[in-house]
Write an enzyme that holds these catalytic residues in place. Structure first.
Site, PDB file in Angstrom:
ATOM      1  NE  ARG A   1      -3.720  -2.540   0.436  1.00 41.81           N
ATOM      2  CZ  ARG A   1      -4.607  -2.976  -0.437  1.00 41.81           C
ATOM      3  NH1 ARG A   1      -4.677  -2.444  -1.647  1.00 41.81           N
ATOM      4  NH2 ARG A   1      -5.432  -3.956  -0.126  1.00 41.81           N
TER       5      ARG A   1
ATOM      6  CG  ASN B   1      -5.105  -1.191  -5.821  1.00 39.15           C
ATOM      7  OD1 ASN B   1      -3.993  -1.649  -5.657  1.00 39.15           O
ATOM      8  ND2 ASN B   1      -6.197  -1.748  -5.321  1.00 39.15           N
TER       9      ASN B   1
ATOM     10  CG  ASP C   1      -5.951 -10.177  -5.080  1.00 36.35           C
ATOM     11  OD1 ASP C   1      -5.401  -9.073  -4.903  1.00 36.35           O
ATOM     12  OD2 ASP C   1      -7.164 -10.279  -5.329  1.00 36.35           O
TER      13      ASP C   1
ATOM     14  CG  HIS D   1      -8.066  -4.170   3.249  1.00 36.22           C
ATOM     15  ND1 HIS D   1      -7.984  -2.940   2.649  1.00 36.22           N
ATOM     16  CD2 HIS D   1      -8.342  -5.056   2.258  1.00 36.22           C
ATOM     17  CE1 HIS D   1      -8.209  -3.065   1.347  1.00 36.22           C
ATOM     18  NE2 HIS D   1      -8.428  -4.338   1.080  1.00 36.22           N
TER      19      HIS D   1
HETATM   20  O1  DOR Z   1     -10.210  -8.386  -2.876  1.00 37.54           O
HETATM   21  C1  DOR Z   1      -9.574  -7.566  -3.512  1.00 37.54           C
HETATM   22  N1  DOR Z   1      -8.809  -6.627  -2.919  1.00 37.54           N
HETATM   23  N2  DOR Z   1      -9.664  -7.587  -4.851  1.00 37.54           N
HETATM   24  C2  DOR Z   1      -9.091  -6.638  -5.602  1.00 37.54           C
HETATM   25  O2  DOR Z   1      -9.172  -6.733  -6.803  1.00 37.54           O
HETATM   26  C3  DOR Z   1      -8.412  -5.479  -4.976  1.00 37.54           C
HETATM   27  C4  DOR Z   1      -7.899  -5.832  -3.663  1.00 37.54           C
HETATM   28  C5  DOR Z   1      -7.425  -4.650  -2.840  1.00 37.54           C
HETATM   29  O3  DOR Z   1      -6.754  -3.765  -3.383  1.00 37.54           O
HETATM   30  O4  DOR Z   1      -7.666  -4.641  -1.642  1.00 37.54           O
END
Ligand code: DOR
Length: 434
Positions: free
Chosen positions: A67, A97, A308, A312
């Site tokens: 992040r 992102n 992936d 968070h």
């Molecule tokens: O579950 C997800 N989290 N899918 C995604 O495509 C993005 C990702 C995130 O950036 O947290």
């Protein structure tokens, strides 16, 4: 320093024929120099005993979310790469992102520079397809490529506009960059927070149908056939999408796809307790989808495993399921979850290693940079795994800055005990290298 890894089972899938031998690995000046039986101990250096352990190239993950810049409280490049090293990964590609989005040269440069300063592993940025991930105008692909991106993606969001997608594919082809699609038709998805089906109905959450993914894949394949660009489907989750990719490959299209450990391990049943750590995009699907994914992994229709890894914090996760941010950690649980498939005989160990090393490296051209291989002269990026060791997955022991895993407390078997990058030990659970 010279090193000799003595007595492991060495698997390397990067060559024309697979190497799967009981052998020693000799390392000099940070590079692999020889693999063979009974190699001499280095005169100035160290011998590391890896008897009964698996030795393979450091794992390669085409899909992580670190992040930084912007949300370092969830993960930064240092903590993310420590998490990678702990999971056996030595090369990761990070999605754009971030805040700001990686859609221009300066952000790409920042990530490359930070990675050089603080990362234990090789970190390659992926650039955005569209400016700000807004899906309206193309980002600066050429500039970002010059600054070091290895692919383009709007991951987290799909490219909804077919006209923009056409242009993106044309540009990506011109610059020889693979385009990675987060396949989700937002109109069909209707902001569903889990898979549409019996479980969603029973627990009263809004679902999104599997067709939200496959409709997008079908549209894109039409555009791929037209433009000839290299197209990679991120985190494939539904049986229909897999069928479409299989068919496109048979027709010779330049198409590839990845699957996450959570999509081959869990079904939407896991959401029944409203655990927000099971909320991911695309959502966990049905047992039929999982069965189709496993079959496609065995066939080679699914090219690689990507985590992936999506950290968070509690702030985003300790809320109602509807409001929680989607995503779960992946780097530190990929090996044990993949080895479950090997024990179930869905795939053999060699295919598992291929899907975590040489296959992803080749898809993004990272093999040319020495990733995913143990061939002589390559950087000594490698991972040593105890495939038999049992343990309980514990989020408190993880290197990631976040804790959002639904696998906490799961009985697991198979753990990375040693990771090396360029001959330097970056992770060592038992102190074997000391
Ligand atoms: O579950 C997800 N989290 N899918 C995604 O495509 C993005 C990702 C995130 O950036 O947290």
């Amino acid at each position: 320093m010279d090193l000799l890894l003595r007595g492991g089972r060495v698997i390397d899938t990067s060559g024309e024929s697979v190497l799967d031998v009981a052998a020693d690995v000799s390392i000099r000046d940070g590079r692999v120099v020889d693999i063979g039986r009974g190699l001499a101990a280095p005169s100035h250096g160290r011998v590391i005993d890896v008897a009964d352990l698996l030795v393979c190239p450091g794992l390669v993950d085409l899909h992580v979310h670190f992040r930084e810049p912007g949300h370092e409280y969830k993960e930064d490049i240092a903590s993310g790469s420590a998490s990678a090293a702990c999971g056996g990964f030595t090369t990761v590609c990070c999605m754009p992102n971030t805040v700001p989005v990686n859609d221009c040269r300066s952000v790409t440069e920042l990530i490359v520079q930070r990675a050089r300063q603080v990362a234990a592993v090789n970190v390659y940025p992926i650039g955005a397809i569209s400016r700000g991930l807004q899906g309206r105008e193309l980002a600066e692909m050429a500039e970002m490529r010059d600054a070091g991106i290895v692919a383009v993606s709007d991951d987290g969001r799909p490219v909804m506009n077919a006209g923009l997608m056409r242009r993106a594919l044309e540009y990506a082809r011109t610059f020889d960059l693979p385009l990675v699609q987060h396949a989700e038709d937002l109109e069909l998805a209707e902001a569903g927070v889990m898979n549409e089906g019996e479980v969603a109905t029973r627990i009263g959450l809004r679902g999104q149908p599997a067709q939200a993914e496959s409709v997008m894949v079908a549209r894109d394949l039409e555009l791929v056939e037209w433009t000839g660009a290299r197209y990679h489907v991120a985190h494939v989750s539904s049986s229909r999408s897999v069928d479409l990719v299989r068919d496109a490959k048979r027709r010779g299209l330049p198409v590839s796809c990845e699957v996450t450990p959570h999509h081959f391990t869990l079904t939407d049943d896991a959401c029944a307790d409203y655990d927000t750590n099971t909320k991911v995009m695309p959502p966990l699907r049905t047992s039929r989808d999982v069965a189709a994914i496993k079959e496609a992994m065995a066939e080679g229709v699914i090219d690689c495993i990507a985590t992936d890894h999506a950290p968070h914090s509690d702030v985003e996760k300790e809320v109602e399921f509807d409001c929680a941010a989607p995503g779960m950690l992946g780097l530190e649980t990929a090996i044990p979850l993949t080895l479950e498939l090997v024990r179930e005989r869905v795939i053999d160990l060699v295919r598992a290693i291929r899907m975590l090393t040489s296959a992803p490296a080749a898809l993004f051209g990272l093999d040319a940079r020495g990733a995913g291989t143990l061939r002589g002269g390559a950087p000594a990026d490698l991972c040593v795994v105890d495939v038999n060791r049992r343990f309980s997955i514990d989020r408190e022991n993880m290197q990631s800055r976040s804790r959002n895993t639904p696998f906490h407390g799961r009985d697991a078997q198979g753990i990375c005990v040693l990771t090396m990058r360029g001959g330097q030990v970056i992770h060592d659970v038992d102190g074997r290298s000391r």
